[in-house]
Design a protein around this motif. Structure first.
Motif, PDB file in Angstrom:
ATOM      1  N   GLU A 143       0.667  -1.318  -0.111  1.00 63.30           N
ATOM      2  CA  GLU A 143      -0.085   0.015   0.155  1.00 63.30           C
ATOM      3  C   GLU A 143       0.751   1.306   0.078  1.00 63.30           C
ATOM      4  O   GLU A 143       0.676   2.088  -0.834  1.00 63.30           O
ATOM      5  N   ALA A 144       1.944   1.271   0.812  1.00 66.72           N
ATOM      6  CA  ALA A 144       2.944   2.426   0.903  1.00 66.72           C
ATOM      7  C   ALA A 144       3.464   2.602  -0.488  1.00 66.72           C
ATOM      8  O   ALA A 144       3.725   3.726  -1.030  1.00 66.72           O
ATOM      9  N   ALA A 145       3.890   1.495  -1.051  1.00 66.45           N
ATOM     10  CA  ALA A 145       4.502   1.557  -2.465  1.00 66.45           C
ATOM     11  C   ALA A 145       3.640   2.259  -3.416  1.00 66.45           C
ATOM     12  O   ALA A 145       3.831   2.977  -4.418  1.00 66.45           O
ATOM     13  N   VAL A 146       2.447   1.739  -3.585  1.00 57.17           N
ATOM     14  CA  VAL A 146       1.466   2.042  -4.439  1.00 57.17           C
ATOM     15  C   VAL A 146       1.128   3.736  -4.318  1.00 57.17           C
ATOM     16  O   VAL A 146       0.963   4.493  -5.333  1.00 57.17           O
ATOM     17  N   ILE A 147       0.914   4.211  -3.098  1.00 52.92           N
ATOM     18  CA  ILE A 147       0.983   5.545  -2.936  1.00 52.92           C
ATOM     19  C   ILE A 147       2.004   6.446  -3.233  1.00 52.92           C
ATOM     20  O   ILE A 147       1.719   7.392  -3.934  1.00 52.92           O
ATOM     21  N   ASP A 148       3.304   5.953  -2.811  1.00 57.00           N
ATOM     22  CA  ASP A 148       4.450   6.788  -3.254  1.00 57.00           C
ATOM     23  C   ASP A 148       4.523   6.582  -4.788  1.00 57.00           C
ATOM     24  O   ASP A 148       4.957   7.505  -5.286  1.00 57.00           O
ATOM     25  N   ALA A 149       4.209   5.738  -5.443  1.00 57.51           N
ATOM     26  CA  ALA A 149       4.354   5.455  -6.856  1.00 57.51           C
ATOM     27  C   ALA A 149       3.471   6.443  -7.515  1.00 57.51           C
ATOM     28  O   ALA A 149       3.713   7.143  -8.526  1.00 57.51           O
TER      29      ALA A 149
ATOM     30  N   GLY B 297      -0.242 -10.524  -8.332  1.00 56.30           N
ATOM     31  CA  GLY B 297       0.410 -11.833  -7.940  1.00 56.30           C
ATOM     32  C   GLY B 297       1.251 -11.721  -6.796  1.00 56.30           C
ATOM     33  O   GLY B 297       1.624 -10.667  -6.293  1.00 56.30           O
ATOM     34  N   PRO B 298       2.153 -12.872  -6.391  1.00 53.95           N
ATOM     35  CA  PRO B 298       2.905 -12.472  -5.149  1.00 53.95           C
ATOM     36  C   PRO B 298       4.097 -11.562  -5.977  1.00 53.95           C
ATOM     37  O   PRO B 298       4.693 -11.960  -7.031  1.00 53.95           O
ATOM     38  N   MET B 299       4.623 -10.476  -5.334  1.00 51.78           N
ATOM     39  CA  MET B 299       5.504  -9.539  -5.771  1.00 51.78           C
ATOM     40  C   MET B 299       6.806  -9.806  -5.028  1.00 51.78           C
ATOM     41  O   MET B 299       6.866 -10.229  -3.794  1.00 51.78           O
ATOM     42  N   GLY B 300       7.922  -9.897  -5.843  1.00 50.38           N
ATOM     43  CA  GLY B 300       9.312  -9.862  -5.150  1.00 50.38           C
ATOM     44  C   GLY B 300       9.731  -8.645  -4.335  1.00 50.38           C
ATOM     45  O   GLY B 300       8.941  -7.601  -4.246  1.00 50.38           O
ATOM     46  N   PRO B 301      10.812  -8.378  -3.855  1.00 50.59           N
ATOM     47  CA  PRO B 301      11.232  -7.394  -3.147  1.00 50.59           C
ATOM     48  C   PRO B 301      11.218  -5.993  -4.058  1.00 50.59           C
ATOM     49  O   PRO B 301      11.351  -5.908  -5.060  1.00 50.59           O
ATOM     50  N   LEU B 302      11.114  -4.986  -3.257  1.00 44.51           N
ATOM     51  CA  LEU B 302      11.014  -3.623  -3.684  1.00 44.51           C
ATOM     52  C   LEU B 302      12.453  -3.099  -3.672  1.00 44.51           C
ATOM     53  O   LEU B 302      13.265  -3.464  -2.839  1.00 44.51           O
TER      54      LEU B 302
ATOM     55  N   GLU C 128      13.727  -4.121   2.750  1.00 42.74           N
ATOM     56  CA  GLU C 128      13.741  -5.182   3.650  1.00 42.74           C
ATOM     57  C   GLU C 128      12.226  -5.624   4.007  1.00 42.74           C
ATOM     58  O   GLU C 128      11.425  -4.710   3.894  1.00 42.74           O
ATOM     59  N   PHE C 129      12.096  -6.836   4.224  1.00 42.78           N
ATOM     60  CA  PHE C 129      10.683  -7.239   4.877  1.00 42.78           C
ATOM     61  C   PHE C 129      10.116  -6.433   5.840  1.00 42.78           C
ATOM     62  O   PHE C 129      10.634  -6.183   6.889  1.00 42.78           O
ATOM     63  N   GLY C 130       8.782  -5.822   5.774  1.00 44.14           N
ATOM     64  CA  GLY C 130       8.268  -5.286   6.779  1.00 44.14           C
ATOM     65  C   GLY C 130       8.354  -3.631   6.753  1.00 44.14           C
ATOM     66  O   GLY C 130       7.502  -2.709   7.460  1.00 44.14           O
ATOM     67  N   GLU C 131       9.528  -3.291   5.992  1.00 42.66           N
ATOM     68  CA  GLU C 131       9.694  -1.702   5.615  1.00 42.66           C
ATOM     69  C   GLU C 131       8.948  -1.287   4.688  1.00 42.66           C
ATOM     70  O   GLU C 131       9.071  -1.905   3.640  1.00 42.66           O
ATOM     71  N   THR C 132       8.751  -0.088   4.883  1.00 37.40           N
ATOM     72  CA  THR C 132       8.123   0.736   3.337  1.00 37.40           C
ATOM     73  C   THR C 132       9.346   1.172   2.628  1.00 37.40           C
ATOM     74  O   THR C 132      10.620   1.177   3.142  1.00 37.40           O
ATOM     75  N   PRO C 133       9.137   1.385   1.375  1.00 33.42           N
ATOM     76  CA  PRO C 133      10.098   1.891   0.493  1.00 33.42           C
ATOM     77  C   PRO C 133      10.709   3.109   1.073  1.00 33.42           C
ATOM     78  O   PRO C 133      12.173   3.210   0.969  1.00 33.42           O
ATOM     79  N   ARG C 134       9.915   4.127   1.537  1.00 35.49           N
ATOM     80  CA  ARG C 134      10.573   5.415   2.290  1.00 35.49           C
ATOM     81  C   ARG C 134      11.607   4.946   3.573  1.00 35.49           C
ATOM     82  O   ARG C 134      12.853   5.421   3.717  1.00 35.49           O
ATOM     83  N   GLU C 135      11.131   4.044   4.271  1.00 35.48           N
ATOM     84  CA  GLU C 135      12.095   3.499   5.308  1.00 35.48           C
ATOM     85  C   GLU C 135      13.237   2.708   4.839  1.00 35.48           C
ATOM     86  O   GLU C 135      14.281   3.066   5.345  1.00 35.48           O
TER      87      GLU C 135
END
Length: 170
Positions: free
Chosen positions: A8-14, A34-39, A71-78
Motif C-alpha cells: 500500500e505504501a509503495a502504491v501511494i508513493d508511486a 500476484g506475489p511480488m518480489g522485493p522492492l 527489507e521485509f516489513g519496511e516501506t520503500p521510504r523507510e
C-alpha cells in the motif's frame, strides 16, 4: 513477498512520485495481482545549491545513489532512509514527494522490480561515513559519472531542476 502495508505504501508513493519511468505505475498495477518480489529504494541527496549529488561507488554498478532492497516489513521510504544511513552514515529527512518511480533489474541475474527514489537536501559540508569498500563522494550535476544506469544522470538532473522551481515557489 511484499506484505500488504508495504505494498500500500509503495502504491501511494508511486502515485505521488514527481516522475515516472518505464511505465512503472502500470507495471505495479499488474505485479500486485500476484506475489511480488522485493522492492528497491534509493535516496537522491542534493547539496543546498542543487549543484551536486551524493553518490556511492558500487563494486560493479559504478557511481549510484545510496539504495538497495527494501527489507521485509519496511516501506520503500523507510528502506531508502535505512540504506542511506548504512551506506553514508547520514540520517536526514527525506522530502515528502517521492522523486521518481521506475522499473529495472539491479543485477543481470535478477528480474525487474519496482524502485522508488526519494530526495533530500543537505549542506555539502555534512560529514558522511562510507561503508567499507564503497566510497562516497559528491558529484557535480553538470558533469557525467560512470554508472550502469546512464539514464539516471538525466533523470536526476531533471529532478534537481524541478526542486529548484518548487523551492522558488515556496
Amino acid at each position: 513477498m511484499v506484505d500488504k502495508r508495504v505494498l500500500e505504501a509503495a502504491v501511494i508513493d508511486a502515485g505521488r512520485a514527481v516522475a515516472e519511468f518505464d511505465e512503472a505505475r502500470q507495471w505495479l498495477a499488474v505485479a500486485q495481482q500476484g506475489p511480488m518480489g522485493p522492492l528497491a529504494a534509493e535516496a537522491w541527496v542534493f547539496d543546498e545549491g542543487l549543484a551536486q549529488l551524493l553518490l556511492v561507488k558500487h563494486r560493479w554498478r559504478g557511481w549510484v545513489p545510496p539504495g538497495g532492497k527494501v527489507e521485509f516489513g519496511e516501506t520503500p521510504r523507510e528502506g531508502a532512509a535505512r540504506e542511506l544511513f548504512e551506506e553514508t552514515g547520514l540520517r536526514v529527512e527525506l522530502l515528502d514527494e517521492p522523486a521518481a518511480v521506475a522499473v529495472r533489474s539491479y543485477h543481470p541475474d535478477l528480474s525487474a522490480t519496482l524502485g522508488l527514489s526519494y530526495a533530500a537536501v543537505v549542506d555539502a559540508v555534512t560529514p558522511f561515513v562510507a561503508e567499507p569498500g564503497q566510497p562516497v563522494a559528491w558529484m557535480r550535476l553538470d558533469e557525467d559519472w560512470e554508472s550502469c544506469f546512464p539514464e539516471d544522470v538525466t533523470r536526476i538532473r531533471q529532478h534537481a531542476a524541478w526542486l529548484a522551481r518548487w523551492r522558488s515557489r515556496h
